[in-house]
Design an enzyme around this catalytic site. Structure first.
Site, PDB file in Angstrom:
ATOM      1  N   GLN A  34     -72.055  58.556  17.428  1.00 30.84           N
ATOM      2  CA  GLN A  34     -72.374  58.350  16.017  1.00 30.84           C
ATOM      3  C   GLN A  34     -72.694  56.879  15.777  1.00 30.84           C
ATOM      4  O   GLN A  34     -71.852  56.003  15.977  1.00 30.84           O
ATOM      5  CB  GLN A  34     -71.203  58.771  15.135  1.00 30.84           C
ATOM      6  CG  GLN A  34     -71.465  58.608  13.644  1.00 30.84           C
ATOM      7  CD  GLN A  34     -70.234  58.880  12.799  1.00 30.84           C
ATOM      8  OE1 GLN A  34     -69.124  58.960  13.315  1.00 30.84           O
ATOM      9  NE2 GLN A  34     -70.412  59.006  11.501  1.00 30.84           N
ATOM     10  N   TYR A  36     -73.679  53.731  13.398  1.00 28.67           N
ATOM     11  CA  TYR A  36     -73.810  53.067  12.110  1.00 28.67           C
ATOM     12  C   TYR A  36     -74.843  51.964  12.289  1.00 28.67           C
ATOM     13  O   TYR A  36     -74.636  51.056  13.087  1.00 28.67           O
ATOM     14  CB  TYR A  36     -72.472  52.479  11.654  1.00 28.67           C
ATOM     15  CG  TYR A  36     -71.546  53.476  11.005  1.00 28.67           C
ATOM     16  CD1 TYR A  36     -71.144  53.305   9.682  1.00 28.67           C
ATOM     17  CD2 TYR A  36     -71.065  54.585  11.692  1.00 28.67           C
ATOM     18  CE1 TYR A  36     -70.288  54.209   9.066  1.00 28.67           C
ATOM     19  CE2 TYR A  36     -70.214  55.498  11.093  1.00 28.67           C
ATOM     20  CZ  TYR A  36     -69.831  55.305   9.784  1.00 28.67           C
ATOM     21  OH  TYR A  36     -68.990  56.208   9.186  1.00 28.67           O
ATOM     22  N   HIS A 205     -69.683  63.040   3.394  1.00 35.53           N
ATOM     23  CA  HIS A 205     -68.692  62.118   3.967  1.00 35.53           C
ATOM     24  C   HIS A 205     -67.289  62.423   3.442  1.00 35.53           C
ATOM     25  O   HIS A 205     -66.496  61.515   3.167  1.00 35.53           O
ATOM     26  CB  HIS A 205     -69.067  60.666   3.670  1.00 35.53           C
ATOM     27  CG  HIS A 205     -68.639  59.706   4.757  1.00 35.53           C
ATOM     28  ND1 HIS A 205     -69.381  59.475   5.881  1.00 35.53           N
ATOM     29  CD2 HIS A 205     -67.539  58.935   4.887  1.00 35.53           C
ATOM     30  CE1 HIS A 205     -68.774  58.599   6.653  1.00 35.53           C
ATOM     31  NE2 HIS A 205     -67.635  58.263   6.077  1.00 35.53           N
ATOM     32  N   GLY A 238     -64.852  68.862   4.441  1.00 33.84           N
ATOM     33  CA  GLY A 238     -63.968  69.804   3.773  1.00 33.84           C
ATOM     34  C   GLY A 238     -63.510  70.982   4.599  1.00 33.84           C
ATOM     35  O   GLY A 238     -62.781  71.836   4.089  1.00 33.84           O
ATOM     36  N   ARG A 240     -61.160  72.944   6.777  1.00 36.60           N
ATOM     37  CA  ARG A 240     -59.746  72.846   7.108  1.00 36.60           C
ATOM     38  C   ARG A 240     -59.241  74.069   7.874  1.00 36.60           C
ATOM     39  O   ARG A 240     -58.252  73.970   8.597  1.00 36.60           O
ATOM     40  CB  ARG A 240     -58.909  72.690   5.822  1.00 36.60           C
ATOM     41  CG  ARG A 240     -59.179  71.396   5.063  1.00 36.60           C
ATOM     42  CD  ARG A 240     -58.668  70.185   5.839  1.00 36.60           C
ATOM     43  NE  ARG A 240     -58.874  68.947   5.097  1.00 36.60           N
ATOM     44  CZ  ARG A 240     -59.948  68.180   5.210  1.00 36.60           C
ATOM     45  NH1 ARG A 240     -60.933  68.541   6.028  1.00 36.60           N
ATOM     46  NH2 ARG A 240     -60.049  67.055   4.524  1.00 36.60           N
TER      47      ARG A 240
END
Length: 308
Positions: A34, A36, A205, A238, A240
């Site tokens: 990933q 940045y 995010h 989100g 879970r």
């Protein structure tokens, strides 16, 4: 001991271990990197090159964190580990980054020295920087490098001016498949695929960047309708439980990224905790599919879901 699931993993650009060390620990299990996007293009190329050399299977470019969002909980407790030298090992292990730091240290040595009376908090931060920085702790305590590394990171780690023009350069900079993370609008999804990227990650995010942002799940529905079934669309934010995974796959995700739950398992029981969390999520997905009469992932379709 839980069975190791062998799931692919995405190495963060902000980590406590150099990607080469993490890659060695992964063995044959596939991993992605990933990125940045830094304000220093030389550093961008260096990180991409290291990921390729270490065996990354894909490059995941983060689009939604060109600057940190307003995070009240972090502000309340003064949470910014990077300012203490934590989580910047990808940078302090990078030869291009280290050359920038060396240049800063040299320039500072030639500048006029100001007399500064350090606070207790500043001393604590310097100790933490020295502990996190590569090399001998005692030598780091008297070296200007740890502080210079932190200051350099904070200056250049992410590029607020990141644009589609930057993304368009990737085909000439890497042979890895390119995945864009942080897509929430159908127009952006179309443009990404028009540029030739190999996949996108629908993500807000975890809701940590823009308050009142569209829910990732709603964005997933809109984007899948806009781009059709062929392009690779992944989902993040989100998730879970196995039931969450069931819903995301039914609404059009080709696969999902499980972010925070494994970290809870890691905190409780190390690698065994991570394996247990993943096993539980997959077991619940399997059970949910069985209870709803779904025989395979390919059979997960929107018609299985109803709105309240």
């Amino acid at each position: 001991m839980p069975r190791r699931p062998g799931l692919p993993y995405v190495f963060s650009n902000q980590g406590c271990n150099a990607l080469e060390e993490s890659a060695a620990a992964m063995g044959d299990t596939p991993w992605w990197f990933q990125l940045y996007w830094s304000t220093d293009e030389g550093l961008v190329d260096s990180l991409i090159g290291r990921a390729e050399a270490a065996g990354a299977r894909a490059l995941v470019v983060t689009l939604d964190t060109t600057t940190l969002g307003w995070r009240p909980q972090d502000l309340n407790i003064g949470l910014l580990p990077f300012s203490r030298g934590q989580g910047i090992a990808q940078y302090t292990s990078d030869p291009h980054f280290r050359s920038i730091v060396a240049g800063r240290v040299g320039a500072a040595a030639n500048a006029a020295k100001e007399k500064v009376r350090p606070t207790i908090g500043a001393v604590k931060s310097l100790v933490q920087m020295s502990r996190s920085h590569p090399g001998d702790f005692r030598e780091n305590l008297t070296s200007p490098e740890p502080r210079a590394a932190v200051e350099t990171f904070l200056d250049i780690f992410s590029n607020p001016a990141l644009s589609w023009d930057h993304i368009a350069t990737l085909r000439d900079r890497t042979t890895l498949p390119v995945v864009l993370k942080g897509i929430l609008h159908p127009d952006d999804a179309r443009r990404a695929f028009d540029l030739g990227v190999d996949g996108i990650v629908v993500s807000n995010h975890g809701g940590r960047q823009v308050d009142r942002s569209i829910a990732s799940l709603d964005a997933l529905v809109n984007i899948r309708e806009a781009v059709g079934r062929e392009p690779t669309v992944l989902f993040d934010s989100g998730l879970r439980t196995g039931a969450d995974l069931f819903v995301a796959l039914a609404l059009g995700a080709d696969a999902c990224l499980l972010g925070r739950p494994p970290i809870y398992g890691l905190a409780l029981d190390g690698s065994d905790g991570v394996a247990a969390v993943v096993a539980n999520v997959l077991a619940e997905l399997d059970l949910t599919m069985g209870l709803t009469g779904v025989a395979s992932i390919a059979d997960l379709v929107p018609g299985l879901l109803t709105r309240a």
